[in-house]
Design a protein around this motif. Structure first.
Motif, PDB file in Angstrom:
ATOM      1  N   THR A 172       0.836  -1.205   0.000  1.00 10.03           N
ATOM      2  CA  THR A 172       0.000   0.000   0.000  1.00 10.03           C
ATOM      3  C   THR A 172       0.869   1.253   0.000  1.00 10.03           C
ATOM      4  O   THR A 172       0.634   2.191  -0.774  1.00 10.03           O
ATOM      5  N   LEU A 173       1.890   1.254   0.844  1.00  9.29           N
ATOM      6  CA  LEU A 173       2.808   2.393   0.890  1.00  9.29           C
ATOM      7  C   LEU A 173       3.547   2.550  -0.430  1.00  9.29           C
ATOM      8  O   LEU A 173       3.734   3.675  -0.923  1.00  9.29           O
ATOM      9  N   THR A 174       3.946   1.433  -1.027  1.00  5.87           N
ATOM     10  CA  THR A 174       4.627   1.478  -2.319  1.00  5.87           C
ATOM     11  C   THR A 174       3.730   2.074  -3.387  1.00  5.87           C
ATOM     12  O   THR A 174       4.168   2.899  -4.197  1.00  5.87           O
ATOM     13  N   ASP A 175       2.462   1.685  -3.400  1.00  4.13           N
ATOM     14  CA  ASP A 175       1.519   2.233  -4.380  1.00  4.13           C
ATOM     15  C   ASP A 175       1.368   3.741  -4.226  1.00  4.13           C
ATOM     16  O   ASP A 175       1.306   4.479  -5.215  1.00  4.13           O
ATOM     17  N   ILE A 176       1.296   4.201  -2.984  1.00  2.90           N
ATOM     18  CA  ILE A 176       1.153   5.640  -2.729  1.00  2.90           C
ATOM     19  C   ILE A 176       2.407   6.388  -3.202  1.00  2.90           C
ATOM     20  O   ILE A 176       2.309   7.445  -3.842  1.00  2.90           O
ATOM     21  N   MET A 177       3.571   5.836  -2.917  1.00  6.64           N
ATOM     22  CA  MET A 177       4.816   6.476  -3.317  1.00  6.64           C
ATOM     23  C   MET A 177       4.933   6.540  -4.838  1.00  6.64           C
ATOM     24  O   MET A 177       5.365   7.552  -5.400  1.00  6.64           O
ATOM     25  N   ARG A 178       4.540   5.483  -5.515  1.00  5.66           N
ATOM     26  CA  ARG A 178       4.597   5.488  -6.982  1.00  5.66           C
ATOM     27  C   ARG A 178       3.585   6.473  -7.558  1.00  5.66           C
ATOM     28  O   ARG A 178       3.872   7.142  -8.554  1.00  5.66           O
ATOM     29  N   PHE A 179       2.440   6.582  -6.924  1.00  5.49           N
ATOM     30  CA  PHE A 179       1.426   7.535  -7.379  1.00  5.49           C
ATOM     31  C   PHE A 179       1.926   8.968  -7.227  1.00  5.49           C
ATOM     32  O   PHE A 179       1.649   9.833  -8.073  1.00  5.49           O
ATOM     33  N   GLU A 180       2.675   9.225  -6.171  1.00  6.64           N
ATOM     34  CA  GLU A 180       3.197  10.564  -5.901  1.00  6.64           C
ATOM     35  C   GLU A 180       4.562  10.796  -6.554  1.00  6.64           C
ATOM     36  O   GLU A 180       5.180  11.840  -6.345  1.00  6.64           O
ATOM     37  N   ASP A 181       5.048   9.825  -7.334  1.00  5.91           N
ATOM     38  CA  ASP A 181       6.352   9.923  -8.002  1.00  5.91           C
ATOM     39  C   ASP A 181       7.489  10.137  -7.007  1.00  5.91           C
ATOM     40  O   ASP A 181       8.375  10.976  -7.198  1.00  5.91           O
ATOM     41  N   ILE A 182       7.459   9.347  -5.937  1.00 10.64           N
ATOM     42  CA  ILE A 182       8.507   9.400  -4.917  1.00 10.64           C
ATOM     43  C   ILE A 182       9.373   8.141  -5.033  1.00 10.64           C
ATOM     44  O   ILE A 182       8.864   7.029  -5.078  1.00 10.64           O
ATOM     45  N   ASP A 183      10.673   8.330  -5.085  1.00 14.99           N
ATOM     46  CA  ASP A 183      11.606   7.205  -5.124  1.00 14.99           C
ATOM     47  C   ASP A 183      12.170   6.963  -3.731  1.00 14.99           C
ATOM     48  O   ASP A 183      12.493   7.915  -3.006  1.00 14.99           O
ATOM     49  N   TYR A 184      12.320   5.693  -3.383  1.00 16.44           N
ATOM     50  CA  TYR A 184      12.811   5.353  -2.048  1.00 16.44           C
ATOM     51  C   TYR A 184      13.674   4.099  -2.137  1.00 16.44           C
ATOM     52  O   TYR A 184      13.244   3.075  -2.691  1.00 16.44           O
ATOM     53  N   TYR A 185      14.891   4.178  -1.614  1.00 24.31           N
ATOM     54  CA  TYR A 185      15.803   3.038  -1.610  1.00 24.31           C
ATOM     55  C   TYR A 185      16.304   2.757  -0.202  1.00 24.31           C
ATOM     56  O   TYR A 185      16.634   3.683   0.544  1.00 24.31           O
ATOM     57  N   THR A 186      16.352   1.467   0.144  1.00 24.61           N
ATOM     58  CA  THR A 186      17.087   1.036   1.332  1.00 24.61           C
ATOM     59  C   THR A 186      18.369   0.381   0.813  1.00 24.61           C
ATOM     60  O   THR A 186      18.321  -0.584   0.054  1.00 24.61           O
ATOM     61  N   THR A 187      19.496   0.929   1.212  1.00 24.57           N
ATOM     62  CA  THR A 187      20.783   0.511   0.653  1.00 24.57           C
ATOM     63  C   THR A 187      21.716   0.061   1.772  1.00 24.57           C
ATOM     64  O   THR A 187      21.710   0.621   2.862  1.00 24.57           O
ATOM     65  N   LYS A 188      22.517  -0.945   1.457  1.00 24.12           N
ATOM     66  CA  LYS A 188      23.498  -1.427   2.424  1.00 24.12           C
ATOM     67  C   LYS A 188      24.839  -1.622   1.729  1.00 24.12           C
ATOM     68  O   LYS A 188      24.924  -2.273   0.679  1.00 24.12           O
ATOM     69  N   PHE A 189      25.880  -1.047   2.325  1.00 25.06           N
ATOM     70  CA  PHE A 189      27.246  -1.251   1.867  1.00 25.06           C
ATOM     71  C   PHE A 189      27.902  -2.266   2.800  1.00 25.06           C
ATOM     72  O   PHE A 189      27.796  -2.146   4.016  1.00 25.06           O
ATOM     73  N   THR A 190      28.589  -3.254   2.241  1.00 27.20           N
ATOM     74  CA  THR A 190      29.240  -4.277   3.056  1.00 27.20           C
ATOM     75  C   THR A 190      30.670  -4.522   2.567  1.00 27.20           C
ATOM     76  O   THR A 190      30.963  -4.399   1.373  1.00 27.20           O
ATOM     77  N   GLY A 191      31.536  -4.871   3.515  1.00 28.35           N
ATOM     78  CA  GLY A 191      32.927  -5.183   3.184  1.00 28.35           C
ATOM     79  C   GLY A 191      33.843  -4.774   4.318  1.00 28.35           C
ATOM     80  O   GLY A 191      33.643  -3.729   4.940  1.00 28.35           O
TER      81      GLY A 191
END
Length: 209
Positions: free
Chosen positions: A44-63
């Motif tokens: 549901t949250l993803t649908d709202i974000m796509r409707f509002e043209d909002i990009d969201y990333y969860t990113t992880k750097f490892t090493g």
């Protein structure tokens, strides 16, 4: 004589194997991986974000190479195929509160969208702090944030493009393509000329000197 020749050959091969093994190990020790997931597990949250043209990333750097490293993010604004402005989003080496990375992993969340007809807004959210920036844009809702850094190995001490905030390639029929731009190769600074993209922003990062 033959036995001695075979013995010498085996020793040489063993030395070569040891050399390349040490070389690969050293390369791996300097390598960092970036992995990103777009949007949210909540549909549901993803649908709202796509409707509002909002990009969201969860990113992880490892090493293991991340430990005790300084890091920075720099934004490069490209207009009509040329870098017109470079802006430091933040630099841990000039901020005592941020400090060096203490572990062998680092989490980052990024959210971006239009804040007005001709303005883009992006926020980088780390575990202990967050930074928000605004940039000029064209009058378009077609901007899309892409996690470019997850496609290639990251080497400490070398700058890399972690994210690209891009407009699509548009063909003569008016069809728009974002993936064609993103997957075109590493020469990311030439996208404007290659695809006729009027404006996009590159976010460069680096871990260590």
């Amino acid at each position: 004589m033959k036995k001695q020749t075979i013995k010498i050959t085996v020793i040489r091969l063993a030395r070569l194997w040891l050399f390349f093994s040490c070389f690969v190990t050293a390369a791996q020790e300097n390598t960092i991986q970036m992995k990103s997931d777009i949007y949210s597990e909540n549909k549901t949250l993803t649908d709202i974000m796509r409707f509002e043209d909002i990009d969201y990333y969860t990113t992880k750097f490892t090493g293991t190479a991340l430990k005790n490293k300084e890091y920075y993010i720099v934004a490069k604004e490209i207009w009509n195929g040329k870098i017109k402005k470079t802006d430091t989003v933040f630099n841990s080496s000039t901020n005592s509160y941020i400090g060096k990375i203490e572990k062998d992993s680092m989490n980052l969340r990024v959210i971006a969208g239009k804040s007005s007809n001709k303005t883009l807004k992006i926020k980088f959210m780390f575990d202990r702090f967050e930074v928000q920036k605004e940039y000029k844009s064209i009058r378009s809702d077609d901007y899309s944030l892409r996690d470019f850094g997850s496609h290639f190995p990251i080497i400490t001490g070398k700058p890399f493009y972690a994210f690209a905030y891009i407009l699509p390639y548009e063909d003569k029929q008016g069809n728009k393509f974002w993936c064609a731009v993103e997957s075109s190769g590493k020469d990311i600074e030439s996208w404007g000329k290659e695809f006729g993209i009027k404006h996009y922003i590159l976010f460069e990062m680096q871990f260590g000197e």
